[in-house]
Write a protein that holds these residues in place. Structure first.
Motif, PDB file in Angstrom:
ATOM      1  N   SER A 172      -2.891  16.876 -29.050  1.00 43.05           N
ATOM      2  CA  SER A 172      -3.752  16.639 -30.205  1.00 43.05           C
ATOM      3  C   SER A 172      -3.192  17.245 -31.487  1.00 43.05           C
ATOM      4  O   SER A 172      -3.342  16.682 -32.573  1.00 43.05           O
ATOM      5  CB  SER A 172      -5.155  17.216 -29.945  1.00 43.05           C
ATOM      6  N   LYS A 175       1.769  16.740 -33.193  1.00 42.82           N
ATOM      7  CA  LYS A 175       2.417  15.877 -34.185  1.00 42.82           C
ATOM      8  C   LYS A 175       2.120  16.318 -35.617  1.00 42.82           C
ATOM      9  O   LYS A 175       3.024  16.407 -36.445  1.00 42.82           O
ATOM     10  CB  LYS A 175       1.958  14.425 -33.982  1.00 42.82           C
ATOM     11  N   LYS A 176       0.852  16.597 -35.925  1.00 41.77           N
ATOM     12  CA  LYS A 176       0.478  16.922 -37.299  1.00 41.77           C
ATOM     13  C   LYS A 176       0.605  18.410 -37.608  1.00 41.77           C
ATOM     14  O   LYS A 176       0.959  18.798 -38.722  1.00 41.77           O
ATOM     15  CB  LYS A 176      -0.954  16.463 -37.569  1.00 41.77           C
ATOM     16  N   TYR A 177       0.282  19.260 -36.606  1.00 40.24           N
ATOM     17  CA  TYR A 177       0.280  20.699 -36.854  1.00 40.24           C
ATOM     18  C   TYR A 177       1.037  21.438 -35.746  1.00 40.24           C
ATOM     19  O   TYR A 177       0.450  22.241 -35.000  1.00 40.24           O
ATOM     20  CB  TYR A 177      -1.159  21.224 -36.930  1.00 40.24           C
TER      21      TYR A 177
END
Length: 336
Positions: A172, A175-177
């Motif tokens: 979750s 990828k972004k954080y």
């Protein structure tokens, strides 16, 4: 396949998360359901209900689990939960967070209080109270409250696999954080290991409160006020934003204040209380007296705007806001 510890008449094990916007209860519910479906081989569903969809407003997340032979055709809110997760202790001031619990339900609370104190606050007659100081853990690990609460919820749901959850966290956030993955896992593990429990038995001859459906109004054709009179005025004078604070608030040091009003300029809720009086040279000037914490939702914008050390952020302690508040004087408002 894992065995659910208890199910209702429809075959569901149900969880309800009570929170405010900004604490991540919606994401926590989705991750919890994914861990049950992917890791435990259960059928599961997660969905949330919002108020005004803004930070600080009330949020509920609903999760249902059942075995693979049971179909989930019920997407109504969870009214009779086996587990309740209260992400924000102050919600109990205005929301019945324990609504619909059974005698053997478990209520998990993000709090620094003892289970005995929380039982009094929540007015629980029976059940298990689990306590985790998720806010302190999140601040220490530089992560979010929902990860610590998820760890504690996994402790309450032994049919869920913690290793699967760590994979869900990495998926979750990766990828972004990516920089937040390890701190999230550490926060999750601390929530799992540091949660404390206490069970309270129902007193002899006593019984749990009657269950009342939430979709039935208290006002009907027999009980409404005469003429449909509105008895609860919707005035901003009466609003109380204290439940919107998620653990932090601004502390005011009057000796360091230069009365520049930068804090008042950025405050979205007019929390700062001023008084007009003469300065040392006999000129009329506005002086800042303090903060009316009734209207403060803890956004902390004022701290970034303050050019001195007059305003600083602090972890909210029980009773601090009440004892340090400077109340607004609304001379033209009629008391209710």
């Amino acid at each position: 396949m894992v065995q659910l510890p208890i199910v209702n008449e429809l075959g569901f094990f149900e969880i309800r998360l009570e929170s405010i916007g900004g604490l991540g209860a919606n994401l926590a519910g989705k991750m919890l359901a994914e861990a049950g479906v992917v890791g435990a081989g259960l059928n599961g569903v997660s969905f949330s209900s919002y108020g005004s969809e803004k930070k600080g407003s009330a949020v509920k997340a609903h999760i249902r689990f059942c075995d693979m032979d049971t179909h989930i055709r019920d997407t109504s809110p969870v009214e009779r939960p086996h587990v309740v997760g209260v992400f924000h202790e102050a919600l109990a001031k205005t929301v019945n967070v324990t609504s619909g619990i059974h005698e053997h339900s478990t209520v998990l609370v993000n709090s620094a209080k003892t289970p005995e104190e929380l039982r009094e606050l929540l007015k629980m007659k029976a059940g298990t109270i689990a306590v985790i100081d998720a806010t302190s853990i999140a601040l220490k690990e530089k992560n979010r409250v929902n990860m610590a609460m998820l760890g504690a919820l996994f402790r309450l749901c032994p049919f869920l696999d913690t290793d699967i959850m760590k994979g869900v966290i990495e998926k979750s956030l990766g990828k972004k954080y990516p920089q937040a993955v390890q701190s999230a896992i550490t926060t999750f593990e601390r929530g799992y290991n540091e949660v404390k429990f206490m069970q309270f038995e129902l007193a002899a001859g006593d019984r749990m409160p009657e269950y009342v459906r939430s979709d039935i109004s208290a006002l009907g054709y027999e009980t409404q006020p005469m003429g449909g009179t509105i008895t609860n005025p919707g005035s901003s004078f009466l609003k109380n934003l204290s439940i919107s604070r998620s653990g932090m608030l601004p502390a005011f040091e009057i000796e360091s204040c230069i009365n520049c009003a930068q804090c008042d300029t950025v405050c979205p809720d007019q929390c700062f209380v001023w008084e007009e009086r003469l300065d040392r040279k006999g000129r009329s000037q506005m002086f800042l007296l303090g903060i009316d914490y009734q209207y403060c939702k803890g956004c902390l914008k004022c701290i970034g705007a303050c050019p001195t050390s007059a305003l600083s952020s602090m972890r909210e302690k029980e009773g601090y806001a009440d004892s340090h508040a400077v109340k607004h004087q609304f001379d033209l408002v009629t008391p209710v």
